[in-house]
Enzyme design. Structure first.
Site, PDB file in Angstrom:
ATOM      1  N   GLU A 124       3.712  -6.772   1.709  1.00 15.26           N
ATOM      2  CA  GLU A 124       3.144  -7.201   0.117  1.00 15.26           C
ATOM      3  C   GLU A 124       3.318  -5.989  -0.701  1.00 15.26           C
ATOM      4  O   GLU A 124       2.323  -5.324  -1.038  1.00 15.26           O
ATOM      5  CB  GLU A 124       1.792  -7.686   0.598  1.00 15.26           C
ATOM      6  CG  GLU A 124       1.832  -9.021   1.255  1.00 15.26           C
ATOM      7  CD  GLU A 124       0.291  -9.256   1.554  1.00 15.26           C
ATOM      8  OE1 GLU A 124      -0.466  -8.527   1.376  1.00 15.26           O
ATOM      9  OE2 GLU A 124      -0.056 -10.452   2.023  1.00 15.26           O
ATOM     10  N   PRO A 125       4.697  -5.242  -0.876  1.00 16.91           N
ATOM     11  CA  PRO A 125       4.478  -4.197  -1.522  1.00 16.91           C
ATOM     12  C   PRO A 125       4.381  -4.680  -3.278  1.00 16.91           C
ATOM     13  O   PRO A 125       4.959  -5.519  -3.534  1.00 16.91           O
ATOM     14  CB  PRO A 125       5.880  -3.591  -1.228  1.00 16.91           C
ATOM     15  CG  PRO A 125       6.708  -4.609  -0.964  1.00 16.91           C
ATOM     16  CD  PRO A 125       5.794  -5.853  -0.135  1.00 16.91           C
ATOM     17  N   GLY A 126       3.517  -3.738  -3.743  1.00 16.06           N
ATOM     18  CA  GLY A 126       3.474  -3.904  -5.297  1.00 16.06           C
ATOM     19  C   GLY A 126       3.846  -2.736  -5.756  1.00 16.06           C
ATOM     20  O   GLY A 126       4.876  -2.575  -6.429  1.00 16.06           O
ATOM     21  N   ARG A 136      -5.683   3.705 -15.777  1.00 21.48           N
ATOM     22  CA  ARG A 136      -5.523   4.375 -14.379  1.00 21.48           C
ATOM     23  C   ARG A 136      -5.989   5.815 -14.430  1.00 21.48           C
ATOM     24  O   ARG A 136      -6.874   6.175 -13.408  1.00 21.48           O
ATOM     25  CB  ARG A 136      -4.082   4.423 -13.729  1.00 21.48           C
ATOM     26  CG  ARG A 136      -3.578   3.054 -13.583  1.00 21.48           C
ATOM     27  CD  ARG A 136      -2.437   2.890 -12.676  1.00 21.48           C
ATOM     28  NE  ARG A 136      -2.612   3.429 -11.428  1.00 21.48           N
ATOM     29  CZ  ARG A 136      -2.370   4.690 -10.888  1.00 21.48           C
ATOM     30  NH1 ARG A 136      -1.585   5.666 -11.898  1.00 21.48           N
ATOM     31  NH2 ARG A 136      -2.543   5.102  -9.850  1.00 21.48           N
ATOM     32  N   GLY A 143       0.610  -1.421   0.119  1.00 16.75           N
ATOM     33  CA  GLY A 143      -0.075  -0.198   0.051  1.00 16.75           C
ATOM     34  C   GLY A 143       0.886   1.464  -0.146  1.00 16.75           C
ATOM     35  O   GLY A 143       0.338   2.248  -0.272  1.00 16.75           O
ATOM     36  N   TYR A 150      -0.158  -1.659 -12.070  1.00 14.73           N
ATOM     37  CA  TYR A 150      -1.358  -1.583 -12.567  1.00 14.73           C
ATOM     38  C   TYR A 150      -1.414  -0.802 -13.847  1.00 14.73           C
ATOM     39  O   TYR A 150      -2.386  -0.241 -14.118  1.00 14.73           O
ATOM     40  CB  TYR A 150      -2.144  -0.828 -11.622  1.00 14.73           C
ATOM     41  CG  TYR A 150      -1.638  -1.465 -10.197  1.00 14.73           C
ATOM     42  CD1 TYR A 150      -2.586  -2.670  -9.951  1.00 14.73           C
ATOM     43  CD2 TYR A 150      -1.148  -0.627  -8.890  1.00 14.73           C
ATOM     44  CE1 TYR A 150      -2.279  -3.405  -8.575  1.00 14.73           C
ATOM     45  CE2 TYR A 150      -0.986  -1.307  -8.003  1.00 14.73           C
ATOM     46  CZ  TYR A 150      -1.554  -2.694  -7.543  1.00 14.73           C
ATOM     47  OH  TYR A 150      -1.369  -3.364  -6.311  1.00 14.73           O
ATOM     48  N   CYS A 197     -13.244   5.009 -28.494  1.00  8.63           N
ATOM     49  CA  CYS A 197     -14.480   5.728 -28.512  1.00  8.63           C
ATOM     50  C   CYS A 197     -15.209   5.875 -27.015  1.00  8.63           C
ATOM     51  O   CYS A 197     -16.242   4.872 -26.689  1.00  8.63           O
ATOM     52  CB  CYS A 197     -15.442   5.057 -29.576  1.00  8.63           C
ATOM     53  SG  CYS A 197     -14.927   5.151 -31.102  1.00  8.63           S
ATOM     54  N   GLU A 198     -14.684   6.520 -26.086  1.00  9.33           N
ATOM     55  CA  GLU A 198     -15.125   6.893 -24.843  1.00  9.33           C
ATOM     56  C   GLU A 198     -14.767   8.346 -24.363  1.00  9.33           C
ATOM     57  O   GLU A 198     -13.526   8.573 -24.717  1.00  9.33           O
ATOM     58  CB  GLU A 198     -14.458   5.748 -23.919  1.00  9.33           C
ATOM     59  CG  GLU A 198     -15.014   4.494 -24.053  1.00  9.33           C
ATOM     60  CD  GLU A 198     -16.296   3.857 -23.492  1.00  9.33           C
ATOM     61  OE1 GLU A 198     -16.779   4.830 -22.736  1.00  9.33           O
ATOM     62  OE2 GLU A 198     -16.831   2.792 -23.634  1.00  9.33           O
ATOM     63  N   TYR A 215      -9.130   5.659 -11.884  1.00  7.82           N
ATOM     64  CA  TYR A 215      -8.815   6.368 -10.564  1.00  7.82           C
ATOM     65  C   TYR A 215      -8.422   7.775 -10.435  1.00  7.82           C
ATOM     66  O   TYR A 215      -7.903   8.121  -9.419  1.00  7.82           O
ATOM     67  CB  TYR A 215      -7.469   5.351  -9.977  1.00  7.82           C
ATOM     68  CG  TYR A 215      -7.423   4.161 -10.019  1.00  7.82           C
ATOM     69  CD1 TYR A 215      -8.569   3.342  -9.222  1.00  7.82           C
ATOM     70  CD2 TYR A 215      -6.294   3.473 -10.678  1.00  7.82           C
ATOM     71  CE1 TYR A 215      -8.162   2.019  -9.524  1.00  7.82           C
ATOM     72  CE2 TYR A 215      -6.348   1.905 -10.809  1.00  7.82           C
ATOM     73  CZ  TYR A 215      -7.214   1.305 -10.231  1.00  7.82           C
ATOM     74  OH  TYR A 215      -7.089  -0.141 -10.111  1.00  7.82           O
TER      75      TYR A 215
HETATM   76  C1  PLP Z   1      -2.863  -4.968  -4.253  1.00  5.63           C
HETATM   77  C2  PLP Z   1      -2.328  -5.646  -2.724  1.00  5.63           C
HETATM   78  C3  PLP Z   1      -1.210  -5.568  -2.451  1.00  5.63           C
HETATM   79  C4  PLP Z   1      -0.381  -4.406  -2.995  1.00  5.63           C
HETATM   80  O1  PLP Z   1      -0.733  -2.970  -2.801  1.00  5.63           O
HETATM   81  P1  PLP Z   1       0.305  -2.212  -3.541  1.00  5.63           P
HETATM   82  O2  PLP Z   1      -0.584  -0.802  -3.132  1.00  5.63           O
HETATM   83  O3  PLP Z   1       0.345  -2.158  -4.655  1.00  5.63           O
HETATM   84  O4  PLP Z   1       1.471  -2.028  -2.541  1.00  5.63           O
HETATM   85  C5  PLP Z   1      -0.765  -6.120  -0.954  1.00  5.63           C
HETATM   86  N1  PLP Z   1      -1.670  -6.940  -0.751  1.00  5.63           N
HETATM   87  C6  PLP Z   1      -2.737  -7.289  -0.883  1.00  5.63           C
HETATM   88  C7  PLP Z   1      -3.526  -8.132  -0.032  1.00  5.63           C
HETATM   89  C8  PLP Z   1      -3.364  -6.545  -2.139  1.00  5.63           C
HETATM   90  O5  PLP Z   1      -4.482  -6.877  -2.597  1.00  5.63           O
END
Ligand code: PLP
Length: 439
Positions: free
Chosen positions: A277-279, A316, A241, A375, A346-347, A320
């Site tokens: 869990e960084p994404g 995005r 997050g 994303y 076409c939007e 968002y």
């Molecule tokens: C999407 C997600 C993440 C990653 O979130 P980021 O904002 O990309 O870091 C981690 N854990 C869970 C359960 C998620 O659904």
């Protein structure tokens, strides 16, 4: 920090000039910097290690699940957070061992639970009692116990866009912290489960440490309570997050080091292994979307740059209200003027940037949509029968197409028209009947 920069007036990905990639691969395309991915992972994992936190970084692969990206991170020792059977398959294909995989998500099917049990994953982050019952039953059939955490909803306001906030009590995610002890007791009583951790994830693109600090506090309290209830908790999963700087003009979100320091401050109290869990933080500014301007168009009150990339390639901004910086790959001299950068779809919602001050841009110029590594490609579609764009990975002077385009001819070839299609028209009924219904 990323590795996209101007060299002699031309934007490069590491040591490769972007026009060279446009020439070889075509536009639009996603371009990723291997060094940026690796750097982000190392900065983050390194900060935790330096603070003495026993940890496992499970990259949230839904942010960017290209096999090359996964292989790169797996090679660094990263685990993976998967949210579907498909992602589990990807993690395994990238050589990530089960003991480094956690499985999140609100709707895991029986087949997905079974596959993850077979893979011997580290932990199931369960989100409902219904899921606990199914998981237990499937594990019993297999004669094993499933390691499980409950995703707890600490009910904090992550102060992010509503579509990516997950930690407030009114979202579909997690179980309320008020019910956690009761549900943990139920889980511990199920024959196929082994309670092993506590899990949270409060949302994405969070730009202040406060919601995290608050949630860590809530989880620490719960951890104490669960231990006094007799549960053997061996890890705490703090989710992902942490936000990234999308906008030059906005104050920067906390650095990965600062976030790691906050985790370290709570880690003593947790007294167990910490999973993160960084994404986005790993992937976002490791990628750009490269696009070419097809037309420049002057409207009544506005100037439009019609690019060859669109909402189907990067949703995005539309989904968002996200801001992405847009850089000219080769900047022309002259005054800036505000433009709308739109795609061909076409939007009305098909735009990449609105009212954006840009230096002079002409038809045929290349633009880089920045911070598109997370994303981006994973949410792309073929809407309007557009090509699913290729993805390119750069490392130093080298680049490689890590996913080729999925072009309309192949899309059409994958579809199938039944040989009774003419009869279907007849079976649809007489025109009179339709006319009757319309009245
Ligand atoms: C999407 C997600 C993440 C990653 O979130 P980021 O904002 O990309 O870091 C981690 N854990 C869970 C359960 C998620 O659904």
């Amino acid at each position: 920090m990323h590795h996209f920069a101007l060299l002699d007036g031309v934007l490069h990905a590491e040591d490769v000039p972007l026009p060279a990639i446009a020439k070889a691969v075509g536009t639009p395309c996603y371009i990723y910097s291997a060094a940026t991915f690796v750097r982000h992972y190392r900065v983050f994992a390194g900060a935790l290690a330096a603070a003495g936190v026993p940890h496992l970084v499970c990259y949230a692969m839904k942010a960017n699940s290209n096999q090359a990206v996964l292989s790169l991170l797996a090679h660094e020792g990263a685990g993976m957070d998967v949210v579907s059977g498909g992602e589990l398959m990807r993690a395994q294909a990238a050589g990530v061992p089960g003991e480094r995989i956690v499985f999140s998500g609100v709707g895991k099917t029986d087949a997905e639970l079974a596959a993850a049990l077979d893979a011997g994953i580290l932990c199931f982050n369960a989100e409902s009692e219904s899921e606990l019952f199914r998981l237990s039953a499937i594990a019993v059939e297999k004669g094993i116990r499933a390691p499980v955490s409950l995703r707890v909803n600490p009910d904090v306001d992550a102060k992010t866009h509503a579509k990516i906030a997950t930690g407030a009590s009114e979202t579909k995610f997690g179980i309320p912290v008020s019910r956690a002890r009761g549900i943990y007791a139920e889980a511990a009583a199920l024959p196929g489960l082994k309670v092993s951790g506590v899990d949270m994830h409060i949302g994405s693109q969070i730009t202040s440490l406060d919601p995290f600090g608050h949630a860590f506090q809530v989880l620490g309290d719960l951890l104490d309570a669960l231990r006094s209830d007799g549960h053997a908790i061996d890890h705490i999963d703090l989710g992902g997050g942490l936000g990234v700087p999308y906008e030059v003009a906005r104050p920067d979100p906390p650095l990965p080091e600062e976030y790691a320091a906050l985790v370290a401050r709570h880690a003593n109290r947790f007294g167990c292994r910490v999973i993160l869990e960084p994404g986005r933080m790993i992937a976002a500014n490791a990628g750009i979307l490269l696009t070419r301007v097809i037309h420049r168009k002057t409207g009544e009150a506005k100037t439009f740059l019609v690019a060859d990339a669109a909402m189907n390639d990067l949703i995005r901004p539309t989904l968002y209200d996200a801001h992405h910086e847009v850089w000219s790959v080769e900047r022309r001299p002259g005054e800036e003027e505000p433009v709308d950068i739109v795609g061909p779809v076409c939007e009305t919602g098909d735009y990449l940037a609105l009212g954006r001050p840009m230096p002079p841009v002409e038809r045929g110029d290349l633009l880089a949509i920045m911070t598109a590594g997370a994303y981006g490609a994973v949410q792309a579609s073929t809407y309007n029968t557009r090509t699913l764009v290729p993805e390119v990975l750069v490392s130093g002077h080298r680049f490689h197409v890590v996913r080729p385009a999925f072009a309309p001819a192949e899309q059409i070839a994958r579809e199938s028209v039944p040989d009774w299609i003419d009869e279907a028209s007849a079976a649809a009924g007489l025109p009179e009947a339709c006319a009757e219904e319309r009245r």
